[in-house]
Scaffold this motif. Structure first.
Motif, PDB file in Angstrom:
ATOM      1  N   ALA A 275       0.829  -1.209   0.000  1.00  0.00           N
ATOM      2  CA  ALA A 275       0.000   0.000   0.000  1.00  0.00           C
ATOM      3  C   ALA A 275       0.862   1.257   0.000  1.00  0.00           C
ATOM      4  N   ARG A 276       2.049   1.192   0.633  1.00  0.00           N
ATOM      5  CA  ARG A 276       2.935   2.347   0.670  1.00  0.00           C
ATOM      6  C   ARG A 276       3.606   2.603  -0.677  1.00  0.00           C
ATOM      7  N   LEU A 277       3.554   1.615  -1.583  1.00  0.00           N
ATOM      8  CA  LEU A 277       4.144   1.790  -2.906  1.00  0.00           C
ATOM      9  C   LEU A 277       3.224   2.536  -3.867  1.00  0.00           C
ATOM     10  N   GLY A 278       2.038   2.902  -3.420  1.00  0.00           N
ATOM     11  CA  GLY A 278       1.116   3.624  -4.291  1.00  0.00           C
ATOM     12  C   GLY A 278       0.500   2.703  -5.323  1.00  0.00           C
ATOM     13  N   ALA A 279       0.334   3.219  -6.541  1.00  0.00           N
ATOM     14  CA  ALA A 279      -0.325   2.452  -7.592  1.00  0.00           C
ATOM     15  C   ALA A 279       0.461   1.225  -7.992  1.00  0.00           C
ATOM     16  N   GLY A 280       1.745   1.181  -7.684  1.00  0.00           N
ATOM     17  CA  GLY A 280       2.532  -0.011  -7.986  1.00  0.00           C
ATOM     18  C   GLY A 280       2.183  -1.183  -7.096  1.00  0.00           C
ATOM     19  N   GLY A 281       1.650  -0.927  -5.905  1.00  0.00           N
ATOM     20  CA  GLY A 281       1.288  -2.002  -4.987  1.00  0.00           C
ATOM     21  C   GLY A 281      -0.162  -2.384  -5.072  1.00  0.00           C
ATOM     22  N   PHE A 282      -1.040  -1.373  -5.026  1.00  0.00           N
ATOM     23  CA  PHE A 282      -2.476  -1.566  -5.172  1.00  0.00           C
ATOM     24  C   PHE A 282      -3.031  -0.466  -6.052  1.00  0.00           C
ATOM     25  N   THR A 283      -4.112  -0.774  -6.747  1.00  0.00           N
ATOM     26  CA  THR A 283      -4.740   0.242  -7.594  1.00  0.00           C
ATOM     27  C   THR A 283      -5.309   1.371  -6.758  1.00  0.00           C
ATOM     28  N   GLY A 284      -5.933   1.043  -5.642  1.00  0.00           N
ATOM     29  CA  GLY A 284      -6.515   2.054  -4.761  1.00  0.00           C
ATOM     30  C   GLY A 284      -5.606   2.367  -3.592  1.00  0.00           C
ATOM     31  N   ALA A 285      -5.985   3.388  -2.827  1.00  0.00           N
ATOM     32  CA  ALA A 285      -5.237   3.796  -1.635  1.00  0.00           C
ATOM     33  C   ALA A 285      -5.970   3.254  -0.408  1.00  0.00           C
ATOM     34  N   TYR A 286      -5.331   2.351   0.306  1.00  0.00           N
ATOM     35  CA  TYR A 286      -5.958   1.698   1.451  1.00  0.00           C
ATOM     36  C   TYR A 286      -5.095   1.889   2.685  1.00  0.00           C
ATOM     37  N   ALA A 287      -5.761   2.106   3.820  1.00  0.00           N
ATOM     38  CA  ALA A 287      -5.061   2.280   5.098  1.00  0.00           C
ATOM     39  C   ALA A 287      -5.342   1.063   5.969  1.00  0.00           C
ATOM     40  N   PHE A 288      -4.525   0.032   5.809  1.00  0.00           N
ATOM     41  CA  PHE A 288      -4.655  -1.154   6.648  1.00  0.00           C
ATOM     42  C   PHE A 288      -4.018  -0.859   7.998  1.00  0.00           C
ATOM     43  N   GLY A 289      -4.742  -1.141   9.081  1.00  0.00           N
ATOM     44  CA  GLY A 289      -4.249  -0.808  10.408  1.00  0.00           C
ATOM     45  C   GLY A 289      -4.070  -2.019  11.292  1.00  0.00           C
ATOM     46  N   ALA A 290      -3.559  -1.758  12.502  1.00  0.00           N
ATOM     47  CA  ALA A 290      -3.314  -2.844  13.455  1.00  0.00           C
ATOM     48  C   ALA A 290      -4.608  -3.538  13.846  1.00  0.00           C
ATOM     49  N   ALA A 291      -5.729  -2.831  13.763  1.00  0.00           N
ATOM     50  CA  ALA A 291      -7.016  -3.448  14.098  1.00  0.00           C
ATOM     51  C   ALA A 291      -7.356  -4.582  13.133  1.00  0.00           C
ATOM     52  N   ASP A 292      -6.939  -4.459  11.885  1.00  0.00           N
ATOM     53  CA  ASP A 292      -7.185  -5.527  10.910  1.00  0.00           C
ATOM     54  C   ASP A 292      -6.404  -6.782  11.289  1.00  0.00           C
ATOM     55  N   LEU A 293      -5.155  -6.612  11.685  1.00  0.00           N
ATOM     56  CA  LEU A 293      -4.354  -7.760  12.097  1.00  0.00           C
ATOM     57  C   LEU A 293      -4.934  -8.406  13.350  1.00  0.00           C
ATOM     58  N   ALA A 294      -5.386  -7.589  14.297  1.00  0.00           N
ATOM     59  CA  ALA A 294      -5.982  -8.139  15.515  1.00  0.00           C
ATOM     60  C   ALA A 294      -7.251  -8.921  15.199  1.00  0.00           C
ATOM     61  N   ALA A 295      -8.072  -8.396  14.271  1.00  0.00           N
ATOM     62  CA  ALA A 295      -9.297  -9.099  13.889  1.00  0.00           C
ATOM     63  C   ALA A 295      -8.969 -10.416  13.194  1.00  0.00           C
ATOM     64  N   ALA A 296      -7.953 -10.404  12.316  1.00  0.00           N
ATOM     65  CA  ALA A 296      -7.556 -11.642  11.636  1.00  0.00           C
ATOM     66  C   ALA A 296      -7.036 -12.667  12.639  1.00  0.00           C
ATOM     67  N   ALA A 297      -6.301 -12.214  13.658  1.00  0.00           N
ATOM     68  CA  ALA A 297      -5.796 -13.125  14.688  1.00  0.00           C
ATOM     69  C   ALA A 297      -6.950 -13.739  15.478  1.00  0.00           C
ATOM     70  N   ASP A 298      -7.987 -12.952  15.757  1.00  0.00           N
ATOM     71  CA  ASP A 298      -9.159 -13.481  16.461  1.00  0.00           C
ATOM     72  C   ASP A 298      -9.879 -14.525  15.615  1.00  0.00           C
ATOM     73  N   VAL A 299     -10.001 -14.259  14.303  1.00  0.00           N
ATOM     74  CA  VAL A 299     -10.638 -15.229  13.404  1.00  0.00           C
ATOM     75  C   VAL A 299      -9.854 -16.535  13.396  1.00  0.00           C
ATOM     76  N   LEU A 300      -8.534 -16.434  13.346  1.00  0.00           N
ATOM     77  CA  LEU A 300      -7.694 -17.629  13.352  1.00  0.00           C
ATOM     78  C   LEU A 300      -7.887 -18.424  14.639  1.00  0.00           C
ATOM     79  N   SER A 301      -7.905 -17.733  15.764  1.00  0.00           N
ATOM     80  CA  SER A 301      -8.054 -18.410  17.050  1.00  0.00           C
ATOM     81  C   SER A 301      -9.411 -19.101  17.163  1.00  0.00           C
TER      82      SER A 301
END
Length: 641
Positions: A275-301
């Motif tokens: 996402a920090r690479l701009g259009a080279g990484g993703f077409t859109g601009a997205y702000a993935f945060g620590a809350a997303d990782l925490a939610a994914a960890a809860d889903v895994l558990s």
């Protein structure tokens, strides 16, 4: 060597101490070419006489030959001059800041996309027995209508000895912030509660951070919350560190759970880096945060079987990829990228081999600390391949960072002209500024003939529109430079617009007033003026011959989409078909542009298009696009019909 690199090399050779550079580069072409083509030229030995350059001079050489390596070269220079701790600071630890701060100094936290210091602050407060439930922690989200409420909460927290967090201070106007400064001075003077603390969060954007009163900024303990980067190592160390080591060792459901949790941390670091690479990484601009990782960890558990059954990988990929991270993503291709990255982590093969990316394999059954060590010592030099991208995918991002570093250095060195030193005397800003304005004025072309040429055919109408836009831009540039000369000689009062124009000329950037009347461009001032002259030349020849060129430089037009519309209108008139019934077809021409002697009977030849990350294979029987394995950012696309 590209034109920009040659210009940078010629400019560097004009600097004191570099007069030998051009001759040396010519005599030792192969050695310089090998050095410039190295993966890490900033760490390799310089050829020829350049071996004797000091640290900063070496940085200038890297800037000329390999601008994409300037950020890493600047880090090396800072580490050598200041120490590695200051050059590459570790993650901010809030509890250490609390030991430094006291009730008399607010704590200012800067905000970055993907960083959530408030959540970290709440976690720290909970460990210290401070919470909203008990009233010892007060959270206020600043914004419209929250000003008086926030000031009241600050006064109440001072009397109670509580913590108060004022989020998004950059959203408030200067008058309110000045009032906050006065309130803080008042409550800090009369409060006897040593436990009282004030936390402020604000974005780092200069125009907004500058709204904070200088007194407030100077007295505050300032913490730069670690900004996510494109580097996998730093991001992964940070995100894996979000998980408590004791919890990872004891409370998780077996070794597989720990390994998959580390895989999710890698996945999060990868998407943040892309996402920090701009259009080279993703077409859109997205702000993935620590809350997303925490939610994914809860889903895994929640979906792992405590008895040791096989993890439901397909279900996990669907939930994490579609609902947790996919909720941010709006583009179908970006959703496909998310799914592909997640499939490399949530699968049986990862549990067996431990391979996450080319060159990066983690040990199986490792502890929390062992995973951190594998990140530190097992990850090769940060490369886009670790993000499952091409090795040169970050070139544009690195060059952009290098340009930003150069611009910041110019500002720090005072290469700006302000109202205070323009026109303050009959001599204005002095001969150097006058010479610069005159040199720039000499490079600006004359206005084009605005008389209509030929009948009202679509190409002629389009040309008339282009000429009007070009003349408007030339008029803005010439009148602006004329006013600058008048201001320098003291015959015209200096406005903010004139000061900004002179500052742009001094810094080598296109003034804002010129850019507003021009076409979109990222070029510096010198390259922009050369580009303007080429655009003027094409329009002048078109006007003189009363017909489009054999091949039209489509990138040199103000409105290329209007040219395409004119081509369609000509085809519609010739065929008698309805305009909305025509489709645009594009094909590559096998001949080079110089071999084309006449325009096509239908349509138009165009050139000036570039490819990024790909190139044109004209050697193959069926010419096609192929991946570009060189470090050149752009490759010319063949002439198109």
């Amino acid at each position: 060597m590209t034109g920009a690199q040659w210009s940078a090399l010629a400019a560097l050779s004009a600097v004191d101490g570099f007069g030998w550079l051009l001759d040396d580069a010519e005599k030792r072409q192969k050695r310089w070419r090998d050095w410039a083509g190295s993966d890490r030229p900033e760490a390799d030995r310089l050829p020829g006489e350049a071996r004797h350059l000091n640290g900063f001079e070496r940085l200038l050489a890297v800037k000329a030959f390999r601008p994409d390596r300037v950020p890493r070269a600047a880090e090396n220079y800072a580490a050598a001059a200041l120490g590695s701790r200051l050059a590459s600071p570790g993650p901010v630890v809030l509890h250490e800041a609390l030991r430094v701060a006291d009730a008399a100094a607010p704590i200012l936290l800067t905000l970055f996309p993907g960083a959530d210091p408030v959540s970290e602050l709440e976690g720290l407060a909970e460990k210290m027995g401070i919470s909203e439930v008990s009233g010892s922690l007060r959270l206020v989200a600043l914004g419209r209508g929250q000003g008086s409420h926030a000031l009241r909460v600050v006064r109440e927290a001072a009397d109670a000895g509580a913590w108060v967090v004022l989020s998004n201070a950059h959203l408030m106007d200067r008058a309110w912030l000045s009032g906050l400064e006065g309130v803080l001075e008042d409550v800090l003077r009369r409060s006897q509660k040593k436990a009282f603390r004030v936390f402020l969060t604000a974005e780092p954007a200069r125009p907004r951070v500058e709204q904070l009163p200088p007194g407030l900024v100077q007295t505050a303990v300032k913490l730069l919350v670690q900004e996510p980067t494109t580097a996998l190592r730093g991001n992964l160390q940070r995100f894996w560190g979000c998980f408590n080591a004791e919890h990872v060792e004891s409370a998780l459901k077996g070794v597989e759970h720990r390994q998959l949790l580390f895989g999710l941390a890698y996945f999060h670091a990868a998407v943040v880096g892309r996402a920090r690479l701009g259009a080279g990484g993703f077409t859109g601009a997205y702000a993935f945060g620590a809350a997303d990782l925490a939610a994914a960890a809860d889903v895994l558990s929640d979906h792992l079987d405590p008895s040791g059954g096989s993890p439901p990988f397909e279900e996990l990929r669907a939930i994490v990829g579609t609902f947790v991270y996919g909720s941010h993503v709006t583009d179908a291709w970006d959703q496909r990228t998310i799914a592909a990255l997640l499939e490399a982590v949530l699968r049986e093969e990862f549990l067996v081999t431990g391979t996450l990316a080319p060159g990066f394999t983690v040990p199986q059954g490792a502890t929390h600390q062992q995973y951190l060590q594998s990140v530190e010592f097992s990850i090769p030099d940060d490369s886009p391949t670790l993000l499952h991208m091409h090795a040169t995918a970050d070139t544009r991002h690195l060059v952009s960072r290098a340009d930003g570093i150069s611009q910041d250095l110019r500002l720090l060195c005072g290469h700006t002209v302000g109202l205070e030193n323009v026109g303050s005397s009959p001599g204005g800003v002095g001969p150097p500024a006058k010479e610069r304005v005159l040199e720039t004025l000499a490079r600006v072309p004359e206005q084009l003939d605005a008389e209509p040429a030929g009948a009202a055919a679509p190409p002629a109408v389009f040309l008339a529109q282009e000429v009007r836009l070009a003349n408007r831009l030339l008029s803005v540039v010439r009148s602006s430079l004329a006013d600058c000369l008048a201001a320098i000689t003291g015959t015209l009062a200096v406005s903010e617009l004139l000061a900004a124009t002179l500052a742009g000329l001094e810094a080598g950037v296109v003034p804002g007033a010129w850019a507003a009347a021009a076409y979109p461009s990222l070029l510096g001032l010198g390259a922009w003026l050369a580009d303007l002259a080429l655009r003027h030349q094409q329009l002048a020849e078109w006007r003189r011959h009363e017909a489009p060129p054999v091949t039209v430089w489509v990138a040199g037009l103000f409105r290329p989409e209007a040219f395409v519309a004119a081509v369609l209108q000509v085809a519609a008139r010739k065929s008698g078909a309805a305009l909305d019934g025509l489709a645009l077809a594009t094909d590559a021409v096998k001949k080079s542009r110089d071999d084309l002697a006449a325009a096509p009977r239908e349509g138009a030849y165009i050139h000036g298009m570039f490819l990024e990350g790909a190139t044109w294979d004209s050697v193959a029987v069926c010419a096609s696009l192929i991946i570009a394995y060189t470090r050149d950012r752009h490759h010319h696309l063949h002439t198109l019909l």
